[in-house]
Design a protein around this motif. Structure first.
Motif, PDB file in Angstrom:
ATOM      1  N   SER A  87     -10.063  43.580 -93.252  1.00 38.41           N
ATOM      2  CA  SER A  87     -11.319  44.097 -92.581  1.00 38.41           C
ATOM      3  C   SER A  87     -11.956  43.493 -91.331  1.00 38.41           C
ATOM      4  O   SER A  87     -12.441  42.045 -91.493  1.00 38.41           O
ATOM      5  CB  SER A  87     -11.680  44.816 -93.629  1.00 38.41           C
ATOM      6  N   ASN A  88     -12.904  44.070 -91.388  1.00 40.41           N
ATOM      7  CA  ASN A  88     -14.355  43.557 -90.194  1.00 40.41           C
ATOM      8  C   ASN A  88     -14.947  42.867 -90.794  1.00 40.41           C
ATOM      9  O   ASN A  88     -16.335  42.199 -90.698  1.00 40.41           O
ATOM     10  CB  ASN A  88     -14.785  44.477 -89.465  1.00 40.41           C
ATOM     11  N   HIS A  89     -14.881  43.320 -92.253  1.00 43.49           N
ATOM     12  CA  HIS A  89     -16.328  42.815 -93.383  1.00 43.49           C
ATOM     13  C   HIS A  89     -15.870  41.222 -93.899  1.00 43.49           C
ATOM     14  O   HIS A  89     -14.167  40.857 -94.006  1.00 43.49           O
ATOM     15  CB  HIS A  89     -16.145  43.747 -95.428  1.00 43.49           C
ATOM     16  N   ASN A  90     -16.827  40.307 -94.107  1.00 44.92           N
ATOM     17  CA  ASN A  90     -16.711  38.771 -93.964  1.00 44.92           C
ATOM     18  C   ASN A  90     -17.209  39.198 -95.700  1.00 44.92           C
ATOM     19  O   ASN A  90     -18.002  39.166 -96.129  1.00 44.92           O
ATOM     20  CB  ASN A  90     -18.216  38.228 -93.269  1.00 44.92           C
ATOM     21  N   LEU A  91     -15.820  38.225 -97.114  1.00 38.85           N
ATOM     22  CA  LEU A  91     -15.837  37.725 -97.584  1.00 38.85           C
ATOM     23  C   LEU A  91     -16.551  36.697 -97.798  1.00 38.85           C
ATOM     24  O   LEU A  91     -16.562  35.609 -96.761  1.00 38.85           O
ATOM     25  CB  LEU A  91     -14.803  37.832 -98.211  1.00 38.85           C
ATOM     26  N   ASP A  92     -17.566  36.322 -98.621  1.00 42.02           N
ATOM     27  CA  ASP A  92     -17.731  35.602 -98.952  1.00 42.02           C
ATOM     28  C   ASP A  92     -17.833  34.716-100.368  1.00 42.02           C
ATOM     29  O   ASP A  92     -16.274  34.961-101.130  1.00 42.02           O
ATOM     30  CB  ASP A  92     -19.460  35.606 -99.772  1.00 42.02           C
ATOM     31  N   ASN A 202     -18.981  49.139-104.256  1.00 42.68           N
ATOM     32  CA  ASN A 202     -19.600  50.427-103.899  1.00 42.68           C
ATOM     33  C   ASN A 202     -18.963  50.591-102.546  1.00 42.68           C
ATOM     34  O   ASN A 202     -19.956  51.101-101.871  1.00 42.68           O
ATOM     35  CB  ASN A 202     -21.343  49.735-103.610  1.00 42.68           C
ATOM     36  N   ASN A 203     -18.632  49.257-101.879  1.00 45.18           N
ATOM     37  CA  ASN A 203     -18.637  49.275-100.878  1.00 45.18           C
ATOM     38  C   ASN A 203     -17.432  50.450 -99.783  1.00 45.18           C
ATOM     39  O   ASN A 203     -15.863  50.176-100.271  1.00 45.18           O
ATOM     40  CB  ASN A 203     -17.713  48.252 -99.499  1.00 45.18           C
ATOM     41  N   LYS A 204     -17.183  51.186 -99.630  1.00 50.73           N
ATOM     42  CA  LYS A 204     -16.883  53.410 -99.395  1.00 50.73           C
ATOM     43  C   LYS A 204     -16.123  52.258 -97.734  1.00 50.73           C
ATOM     44  O   LYS A 204     -15.136  53.090 -97.953  1.00 50.73           O
ATOM     45  CB  LYS A 204     -17.633  54.188 -99.675  1.00 50.73           C
ATOM     46  N   ASP A 221      -9.914  47.916 -93.449  1.00 45.98           N
ATOM     47  CA  ASP A 221     -10.661  48.504 -93.559  1.00 45.98           C
ATOM     48  C   ASP A 221     -10.330  50.102 -93.382  1.00 45.98           C
ATOM     49  O   ASP A 221      -9.034  50.670 -93.398  1.00 45.98           O
ATOM     50  CB  ASP A 221     -10.949  48.751 -91.894  1.00 45.98           C
ATOM     51  N   LEU A 222     -11.351  50.891 -94.152  1.00 43.78           N
ATOM     52  CA  LEU A 222     -10.990  52.339 -94.720  1.00 43.78           C
ATOM     53  C   LEU A 222      -9.945  53.127 -93.265  1.00 43.78           C
ATOM     54  O   LEU A 222      -8.952  53.957 -94.010  1.00 43.78           O
ATOM     55  CB  LEU A 222     -11.677  53.312 -94.846  1.00 43.78           C
TER      56      LEU A 222
END
Length: 337
Positions: A87-92, A202-204, A221-222
Motif C-alpha cells: 500500500s501507499n501507507h508507510n508502516l512504522d 481506524n484507517n479505512k 490500498d482499499l
C-alpha cells in the motif's frame, strides 16, 4: 543375610557435584541455543519480505506439506508472520510488530457483561437440558437427515433439581462479584503496539488480508482491492449483472418446492422449517491476494461466503445424500477445513 550398606558423600563434595552439574547443564543449553540461532539468516528476523524471499518461504512450506519433513528455521511456521506492505501507507516499527503477531491474535479487552451473561445462559441451558432429558437413552430423529431449526427450549425451573438451581446461583454470584472487583484489565500488548493497532483499525483506506499461500499478512490500498474485485466481477462469462434482487423470487421458489415435498411425505415438518429460513443473509465475496504470483499488483483468489445464506440449508440437505455416494467412489476430494 546382611542388609546392604549405603555410602554417603560429604556435604561439601555433594554440593560441588551439584554445582558442576548445574554449570554443565547451563553451558549445554547456551550451546544449543547458539547452534539453533546459527542456522538463521540475517533476513529471517525481518518482517518485510521481498518477492524472492517470500517465494522461498512458500516453496519451503509446500515442500514440507508434500514430504512431511520438518521446516527449516527460515520458514514462516517457526518465525513471526511476514508482513508484506504493497500500500501507499508507510508502516512504522510498532505497526509491523503488532501485525507480525498474526490475524488470529486476540488482544485483551474489558469484559463484555452482556456477552458474559449470554454465555452463562447457554451454559445453564445445556446443564438443564441434560438433566431434563436424563431418562432418554437414545435421541429420536424426527426425519432421516435430522436437520432442524436450532431449538430455543429452556427447561423450566420447577423441573430442575435443587442442586442445579443452587449451582446456578453460586456461579452467577461469583461472576458478578468478580466483575465488580475487577477494576483494571492486564493488557497482553504493549501500549505502543496497542496504539498502533487502533490506528490501523481506524484507517479505512487500508485492507489487511492473509495471503493466499505462505501465511503472510498483506496490506493493500482499499482502492486497489476494489479494482481487483470489480475486474473479476466484470467477467461476463463467470458473472452476470442483475437488474433486481432475486432473493424474494428465490424464496418463493424454495417455498413452493419444499411444500410439495412436505405434502408428498418425503420432507418432515422440521426439515421444511429448516429449508425455509426466515432471516437469511446475502452471500458476500472477498479475495485473498496471490502475492506469490505478483507482488506489486497481486491477483485475488475469489471466495464467496455463503454462511447463513438462503441456499445454505439446501446445500446441507443435498450433501447428506451425496456424501455416502462420494465416499464409495475410487477417488474423491475431501475438504479438511
Amino acid at each position: 543375610m546382611a542388609a546392604p550398606t549405603r555410602t554417603w558423600q560429604p556435604s561439601d563434595e555433594r554440593s560441588s557435584e551439584r554445582s558442576t552439574t548445574t554449570k554443565s547443564w547451563r553451558l549445554g543449553r547456551q550451546q544449543r541455543q547458539t547452534a539453533e540461532t546459527s542456522h538463521l539468516s540475517p533476513r529471517s528476523s525481518r518482517r518485510n519480505f521481498d518477492q524472492e524471499e517470500y517465494l522461498q518461504v512458500v516453496n519451503q512450506a509446500s515442500i514440507q506439506d508434500q514430504t512431511g519433513e520438518p521446516t527449516t528455521p527460515n520458514s514462516s511456521r517457526s518465525s513471526p508472520n511476514p508482513v508484506i506492505n504493497i500500500s501507499n501507507h508507510n508502516l512504522d516499527e510498532e505497526e509491523i510488530k503488532v501485525l507480525s503477531r498474526g490475524l488470529s491474535y486476540v488482544p485483551t479487552a474489558p469484559p463484555n457483561t452482556f456477552l458474559l451473561k449470554t454465555e452463562l445462559y447457554r451454559f445453564f441451558r445445556k446443564i438443564r437440558l441434560r438433566y431434563y432429558f436424563r431418562n432418554q437413552t437414545t435421541r429420536q430423529r424426527s426425519s432421516i437427515t435430522g436437520l432442524r431449526e436450532p431449538s430455543t427450549f429452556f427447561p423450566p425451573t420447577y423441573a430442575m433439581s435443587h442442586k442445579i438451581l443452587a449451582f446456578e446461583e453460586i456461579v452467577t454470584f461469583a461472576v458478578d462479584r468478580t466483575l465488580d472487583q475487577r477494576k483494571f484489565v492486564r493488557l497482553n500488548l504493549p501500549k505502543t503496539e496497542k496504539k498502533a493497532l487502533m490506528e490501523l483499525c481506524n484507517n479505512k483506506e487500508l485492507v489487511i488480508k492473509p495471503a493466499d499461500k505462505g501465511g503472510a499478512i498483506v496490506i493493500q490500498d482499499l482502492c486497489k482491492y476494489k479494482e481487483e474485485i470489480y475486474r473479476q466481477l466484470s467477467d461476463g462469462v463467470s458473472y452476470q449483472l442483475l437488474s433486481t434482487d432475486p432473493s424474494r423470487e428465490l424464496a418463493t421458489t424454495i417455498l413452493a418446492a419444499t411444500q410439495k415435498g412436505l405434502d408428498a411425505g418425503f420432507l418432515s415438518e422440521q426439515e421444511f422449517k429448516f429449508l425455509n429460513q426466515k432471516f437469511p443473509r446475502l452471500a458476500t465475496i472477498y479475495t485473498l491476494p496471490k502475492v506469490h504470483k505478483n507482488l506489486e499488483s497481486p491477483p485475488g483468489h475469489p471466495i464467496v461466503s455463503g454462511c447463513g445464506s438462503m441456499l445454505e440449508p439446501l446445500c446441507k440437505y443435498v450433501d447428506f445424500f451425496l456424501k455416502p455416494i462420494a465416499l464409495n467412489t475410487k477417488a474423491y476430494l475431501r475438504d479438511t477445513t
